[in-house]
Design an enzyme around this catalytic site. Structure first.
Site, PDB file in Angstrom:
ATOM      1  N   ASP A 266      24.142  12.022  -6.365  1.00 46.30           N
ATOM      2  CA  ASP A 266      23.083  13.026  -6.191  1.00 46.30           C
ATOM      3  C   ASP A 266      21.566  12.850  -5.590  1.00 46.30           C
ATOM      4  O   ASP A 266      21.288  12.256  -5.342  1.00 46.30           O
ATOM      5  CB  ASP A 266      22.374  13.366  -7.433  1.00 46.30           C
ATOM      6  CG  ASP A 266      21.728  15.133  -7.342  1.00 46.30           C
ATOM      7  OD1 ASP A 266      21.315  15.427  -6.451  1.00 46.30           O
ATOM      8  OD2 ASP A 266      21.501  15.836  -7.921  1.00 46.30           O
TER       9      ASP A 266
ATOM     10  N   ARG B 292       3.031  12.544 -10.894  1.00 39.38           N
ATOM     11  CA  ARG B 292       4.489  12.562  -9.459  1.00 39.38           C
ATOM     12  C   ARG B 292       3.607  12.718  -7.885  1.00 39.38           C
ATOM     13  O   ARG B 292       3.217  13.699  -8.264  1.00 39.38           O
ATOM     14  CB  ARG B 292       5.692  13.107  -9.589  1.00 39.38           C
ATOM     15  CG  ARG B 292       6.750  12.841  -8.310  1.00 39.38           C
ATOM     16  CD  ARG B 292       7.933  13.478  -9.634  1.00 39.38           C
ATOM     17  NE  ARG B 292       8.171  14.874  -9.437  1.00 39.38           N
ATOM     18  CZ  ARG B 292       9.179  15.869  -9.039  1.00 39.38           C
ATOM     19  NH1 ARG B 292       9.952  14.670  -9.342  1.00 39.38           N
ATOM     20  NH2 ARG B 292       9.320  16.743  -8.310  1.00 39.38           N
TER      21      ARG B 292
ATOM     22  N   TYR C   2      16.041  22.024  -0.416  1.00 37.43           N
ATOM     23  CA  TYR C   2      14.554  22.565   0.168  1.00 37.43           C
ATOM     24  C   TYR C   2      13.558  22.015  -0.174  1.00 37.43           C
ATOM     25  O   TYR C   2      12.275  21.989  -0.837  1.00 37.43           O
ATOM     26  CB  TYR C   2      14.226  23.779  -1.163  1.00 37.43           C
ATOM     27  CG  TYR C   2      14.725  23.426  -2.378  1.00 37.43           C
ATOM     28  CD1 TYR C   2      14.393  22.926  -3.318  1.00 37.43           C
ATOM     29  CD2 TYR C   2      16.406  23.991  -3.127  1.00 37.43           C
ATOM     30  CE1 TYR C   2      14.461  22.640  -4.062  1.00 37.43           C
ATOM     31  CE2 TYR C   2      16.709  23.737  -4.009  1.00 37.43           C
ATOM     32  CZ  TYR C   2      15.945  22.564  -5.409  1.00 37.43           C
ATOM     33  OH  TYR C   2      16.233  22.864  -6.270  1.00 37.43           O
ATOM     34  N   LYS C   3      13.968  20.592  -1.049  1.00 38.85           N
ATOM     35  CA  LYS C   3      13.116  19.207  -0.781  1.00 38.85           C
ATOM     36  C   LYS C   3      13.268  18.263   0.842  1.00 38.85           C
ATOM     37  O   LYS C   3      12.047  19.437   1.531  1.00 38.85           O
ATOM     38  CB  LYS C   3      13.593  18.543  -1.616  1.00 38.85           C
ATOM     39  CG  LYS C   3      14.116  18.969  -3.106  1.00 38.85           C
ATOM     40  CD  LYS C   3      14.385  17.818  -4.337  1.00 38.85           C
ATOM     41  CE  LYS C   3      14.645  18.542  -5.360  1.00 38.85           C
ATOM     42  NZ  LYS C   3      15.498  18.298  -6.417  1.00 38.85           N
TER      43      LYS C   3
ATOM     44  N   PHE D 276      18.984  14.146 -14.042  1.00 40.67           N
ATOM     45  CA  PHE D 276      18.017  15.217 -13.930  1.00 40.67           C
ATOM     46  C   PHE D 276      18.907  16.633 -14.178  1.00 40.67           C
ATOM     47  O   PHE D 276      20.079  16.395 -14.691  1.00 40.67           O
ATOM     48  CB  PHE D 276      18.029  15.929 -12.054  1.00 40.67           C
ATOM     49  CG  PHE D 276      17.305  17.070 -12.153  1.00 40.67           C
ATOM     50  CD1 PHE D 276      15.733  16.777 -11.337  1.00 40.67           C
ATOM     51  CD2 PHE D 276      17.765  18.588 -11.865  1.00 40.67           C
ATOM     52  CE1 PHE D 276      14.528  17.788 -11.998  1.00 40.67           C
ATOM     53  CE2 PHE D 276      17.057  19.475 -11.829  1.00 40.67           C
ATOM     54  CZ  PHE D 276      15.704  19.358 -11.958  1.00 40.67           C
TER      55      PHE D 276
HETATM   56  C1  PLP Z   1      15.918  19.545  -7.517  1.00 47.55           C
HETATM   57  C2  PLP Z   1      17.615  18.539  -8.158  1.00 47.55           C
HETATM   58  C3  PLP Z   1      17.940  19.082  -8.324  1.00 47.55           C
HETATM   59  C4  PLP Z   1      18.744  20.934  -8.367  1.00 47.55           C
HETATM   60  O1  PLP Z   1      19.121  22.200  -8.811  1.00 47.55           O
HETATM   61  P1  PLP Z   1      19.675  23.189  -7.825  1.00 47.55           P
HETATM   62  O2  PLP Z   1      21.316  23.609  -8.479  1.00 47.55           O
HETATM   63  O3  PLP Z   1      19.096  23.889  -6.557  1.00 47.55           O
HETATM   64  O4  PLP Z   1      18.178  23.650  -8.599  1.00 47.55           O
HETATM   65  C5  PLP Z   1      19.604  19.302  -8.861  1.00 47.55           C
HETATM   66  N1  PLP Z   1      19.365  17.840  -9.103  1.00 47.55           N
HETATM   67  C6  PLP Z   1      19.235  16.485  -8.967  1.00 47.55           C
HETATM   68  C7  PLP Z   1      18.781  15.694  -9.075  1.00 47.55           C
HETATM   69  C8  PLP Z   1      17.165  17.550  -8.424  1.00 47.55           C
HETATM   70  O5  PLP Z   1      16.498  16.248  -7.947  1.00 47.55           O
END
Ligand code: PLP
Length: 407
Positions: free
Chosen positions: A202, A376, A227-228, A124
């Protein structure tokens, strides 16, 4: 009309009652819980009480009397139960990005003689950006600066081959955000550890959907999202996990007062707290933490083994139904077919994906588009019914058919 065999699956679903614990708009099929989890039914009332009574009436005394000050640890301990960690190994704080920065810096401090940081090239993006920033910061002003740390990117298939005696840390996305590819947590961790390297996981797309057993898998460092699938609401804090044996030696550079051994002594210099609180930075966002706690409480009601089995079946059903569609529609499966290697999502590829998704959303099937051509669909096992999947594929077929000119 939902086919009878699909209704049978819903009737036999042990998690079905949990759906009522969420507030969802009527008729909407929400396949985006991996971007923003839906609103738990109890959250508005809990937030209202905290705002009106704790903030409104009790004001500053709430830090002590309503234990606002202990929330990062209290919510962290609940997350620990969800991810197979011990109390005191998780704190809820900051965003995933900031937590990754802190833990990556900590990992380097734990392997001071090593210079290589390995990343999945497909990570990500924020994870990579934060790592670039840290490497840049650590390299600046040193002699031979460019060589201070090396950030090396590799495909996830090859990354273990690149781990060597100079590797400080390997950063991996447990589930890939776009393709849904799921790593073997225990096996990858063990393989990197054979070379003395740390692994920073992660867990943004896995926490709350499956048993993770971090302690049993030998995982030492991890970050995750609130928040997921933990349903903590937009912008609520994420979390970080650091295994007990590493905590005493680990240091992180964002040395805010909330990580100080005695924040309210207002000392002139930093002394890290004795425990994982040293990974806190500034004042905790209480409303976000309260909402996150409500989301975690809901997930704690679920048997995550059942959740995992259901997410696999939802994914298999989705892919089976797509396989049954007319090949001329041009839909291709872009996620692993093997449910053992697939997280709680499915992805399809279509040349007009960018136009298909808005139309799906207009018709009440909410997923998301990821460039260049990916559709997705997140499969929240606590929320979705098998009939939602069957209906979603029906709507998908109709929308894609409308995109393909008749012969
Ligand atoms: C959603 C997500 C994030 C989000 O990072 P924030 O700093 O909370 O915005 C980070 N890494 C992955 C793999 C994600 O899916």
């Amino acid at each position: 009309m939902t086919p009878a065999w699909i209704e049978t699956l819903d009737a036999a679903d042990p998690l079905a009652p949990l759906r009522r614990e969420f507030l969802l708009p009527d008729g909407l099929i929400y396949l985006d819980g991996n971007s923003l989890g839906p609103l738990p039914r109890r959250t508005p009332e809990i937030l209202r009480r905290v705002v009106e009574e704790e903030w409104g009436d009790d004001l500053i005394s709430s830090w002590a009397d309503n234990d606002w000050i202990g929330l990062p640890q209290r919510v962290g301990d609940k997350i620990a139960r969800l991810i197979g960690a011990r109390p005191g190994e998780v704190v809820a704080a900051d965003s995933v990005s900031v937590n990754l920065f802190k833990l990556l810096a900590a990992a380097l401090s734990l392997r001071p003689d090593r210079r290589k940081i390995l990343f999945e090239a497909e990570s990500f993006p924020t994870d990579l950006y934060m790592a670039e920033g840290l490497v840049d910061l650590l390299s600046r002003g040193r002699d031979g600066s460019a060589a201070a740390y090396r950030l090396q990117r590799c495909s996830h298939e090859k990354i273990l081959d690149e781990v060597d005696e100079d590797t400080a840390v390997v950063c991996l996305n447990h589930i890939h955000y776009r393709t849904g590819y799921l790593h073997d947590l225990a096996q990858m961790t063990a393989a990197a550890r054979e070379h003395g390297a740390l692994v920073l996981w992660d867990l943004a797309h896995s926490a709350g959907t499956m048993p993770l057993g971090l302690n049993d898998a030998g995982v030492e460092l991890a970050v995750g999202c609130g928040y997921k699938f933990l349903n903590g609401g937009p912008g609520c804090p994420g979390f970080l996990y650091l295994a007990k044996p590493l905590q005493e030696a680990a240091r992180q550079p964002l040395q805010g007062w909330m990580g100080h051994a005695d924040p309210f002594a207002f000392e002139g210099s930093y002394r890290p707290s004795a425990d994982l609180s040293r990974f806190l930075c500034g004042t905790p966002p209480i409303l976000g933490l309260v909402a996150l706690e409500a989301g975690c409480d809901l997930v704690l009601k679920a048997d995550l083994g059942q959740a995992r089995r259901k997410a696999r079946r939802l994914g298999d059903l989705f892919l089976d139904l797509v396989d049954g569609l007319d090949p001329a529609l041009g839909l291709e499966v872009a996620c692993p077919r093997d449910a053992d290697r697939r997280g709680s999502q499915v992805c399809l590829r279509h040349p007009h994906a960018h136009a298909v998704m808005p139309e799906l959303i207009r018709r009440g099937v909410v997923g998301d588009f990821r460039p260049p051509d990916i559709l997705r669909f997140g499969l929240s096992p606590l929320v979705l019914r098998y009939r939602d999947i069957s209906r979603a594929v029906e709507v998908l077929e109709a929308v894609v058919r409308a995109q393909v000119p008749p012969e």
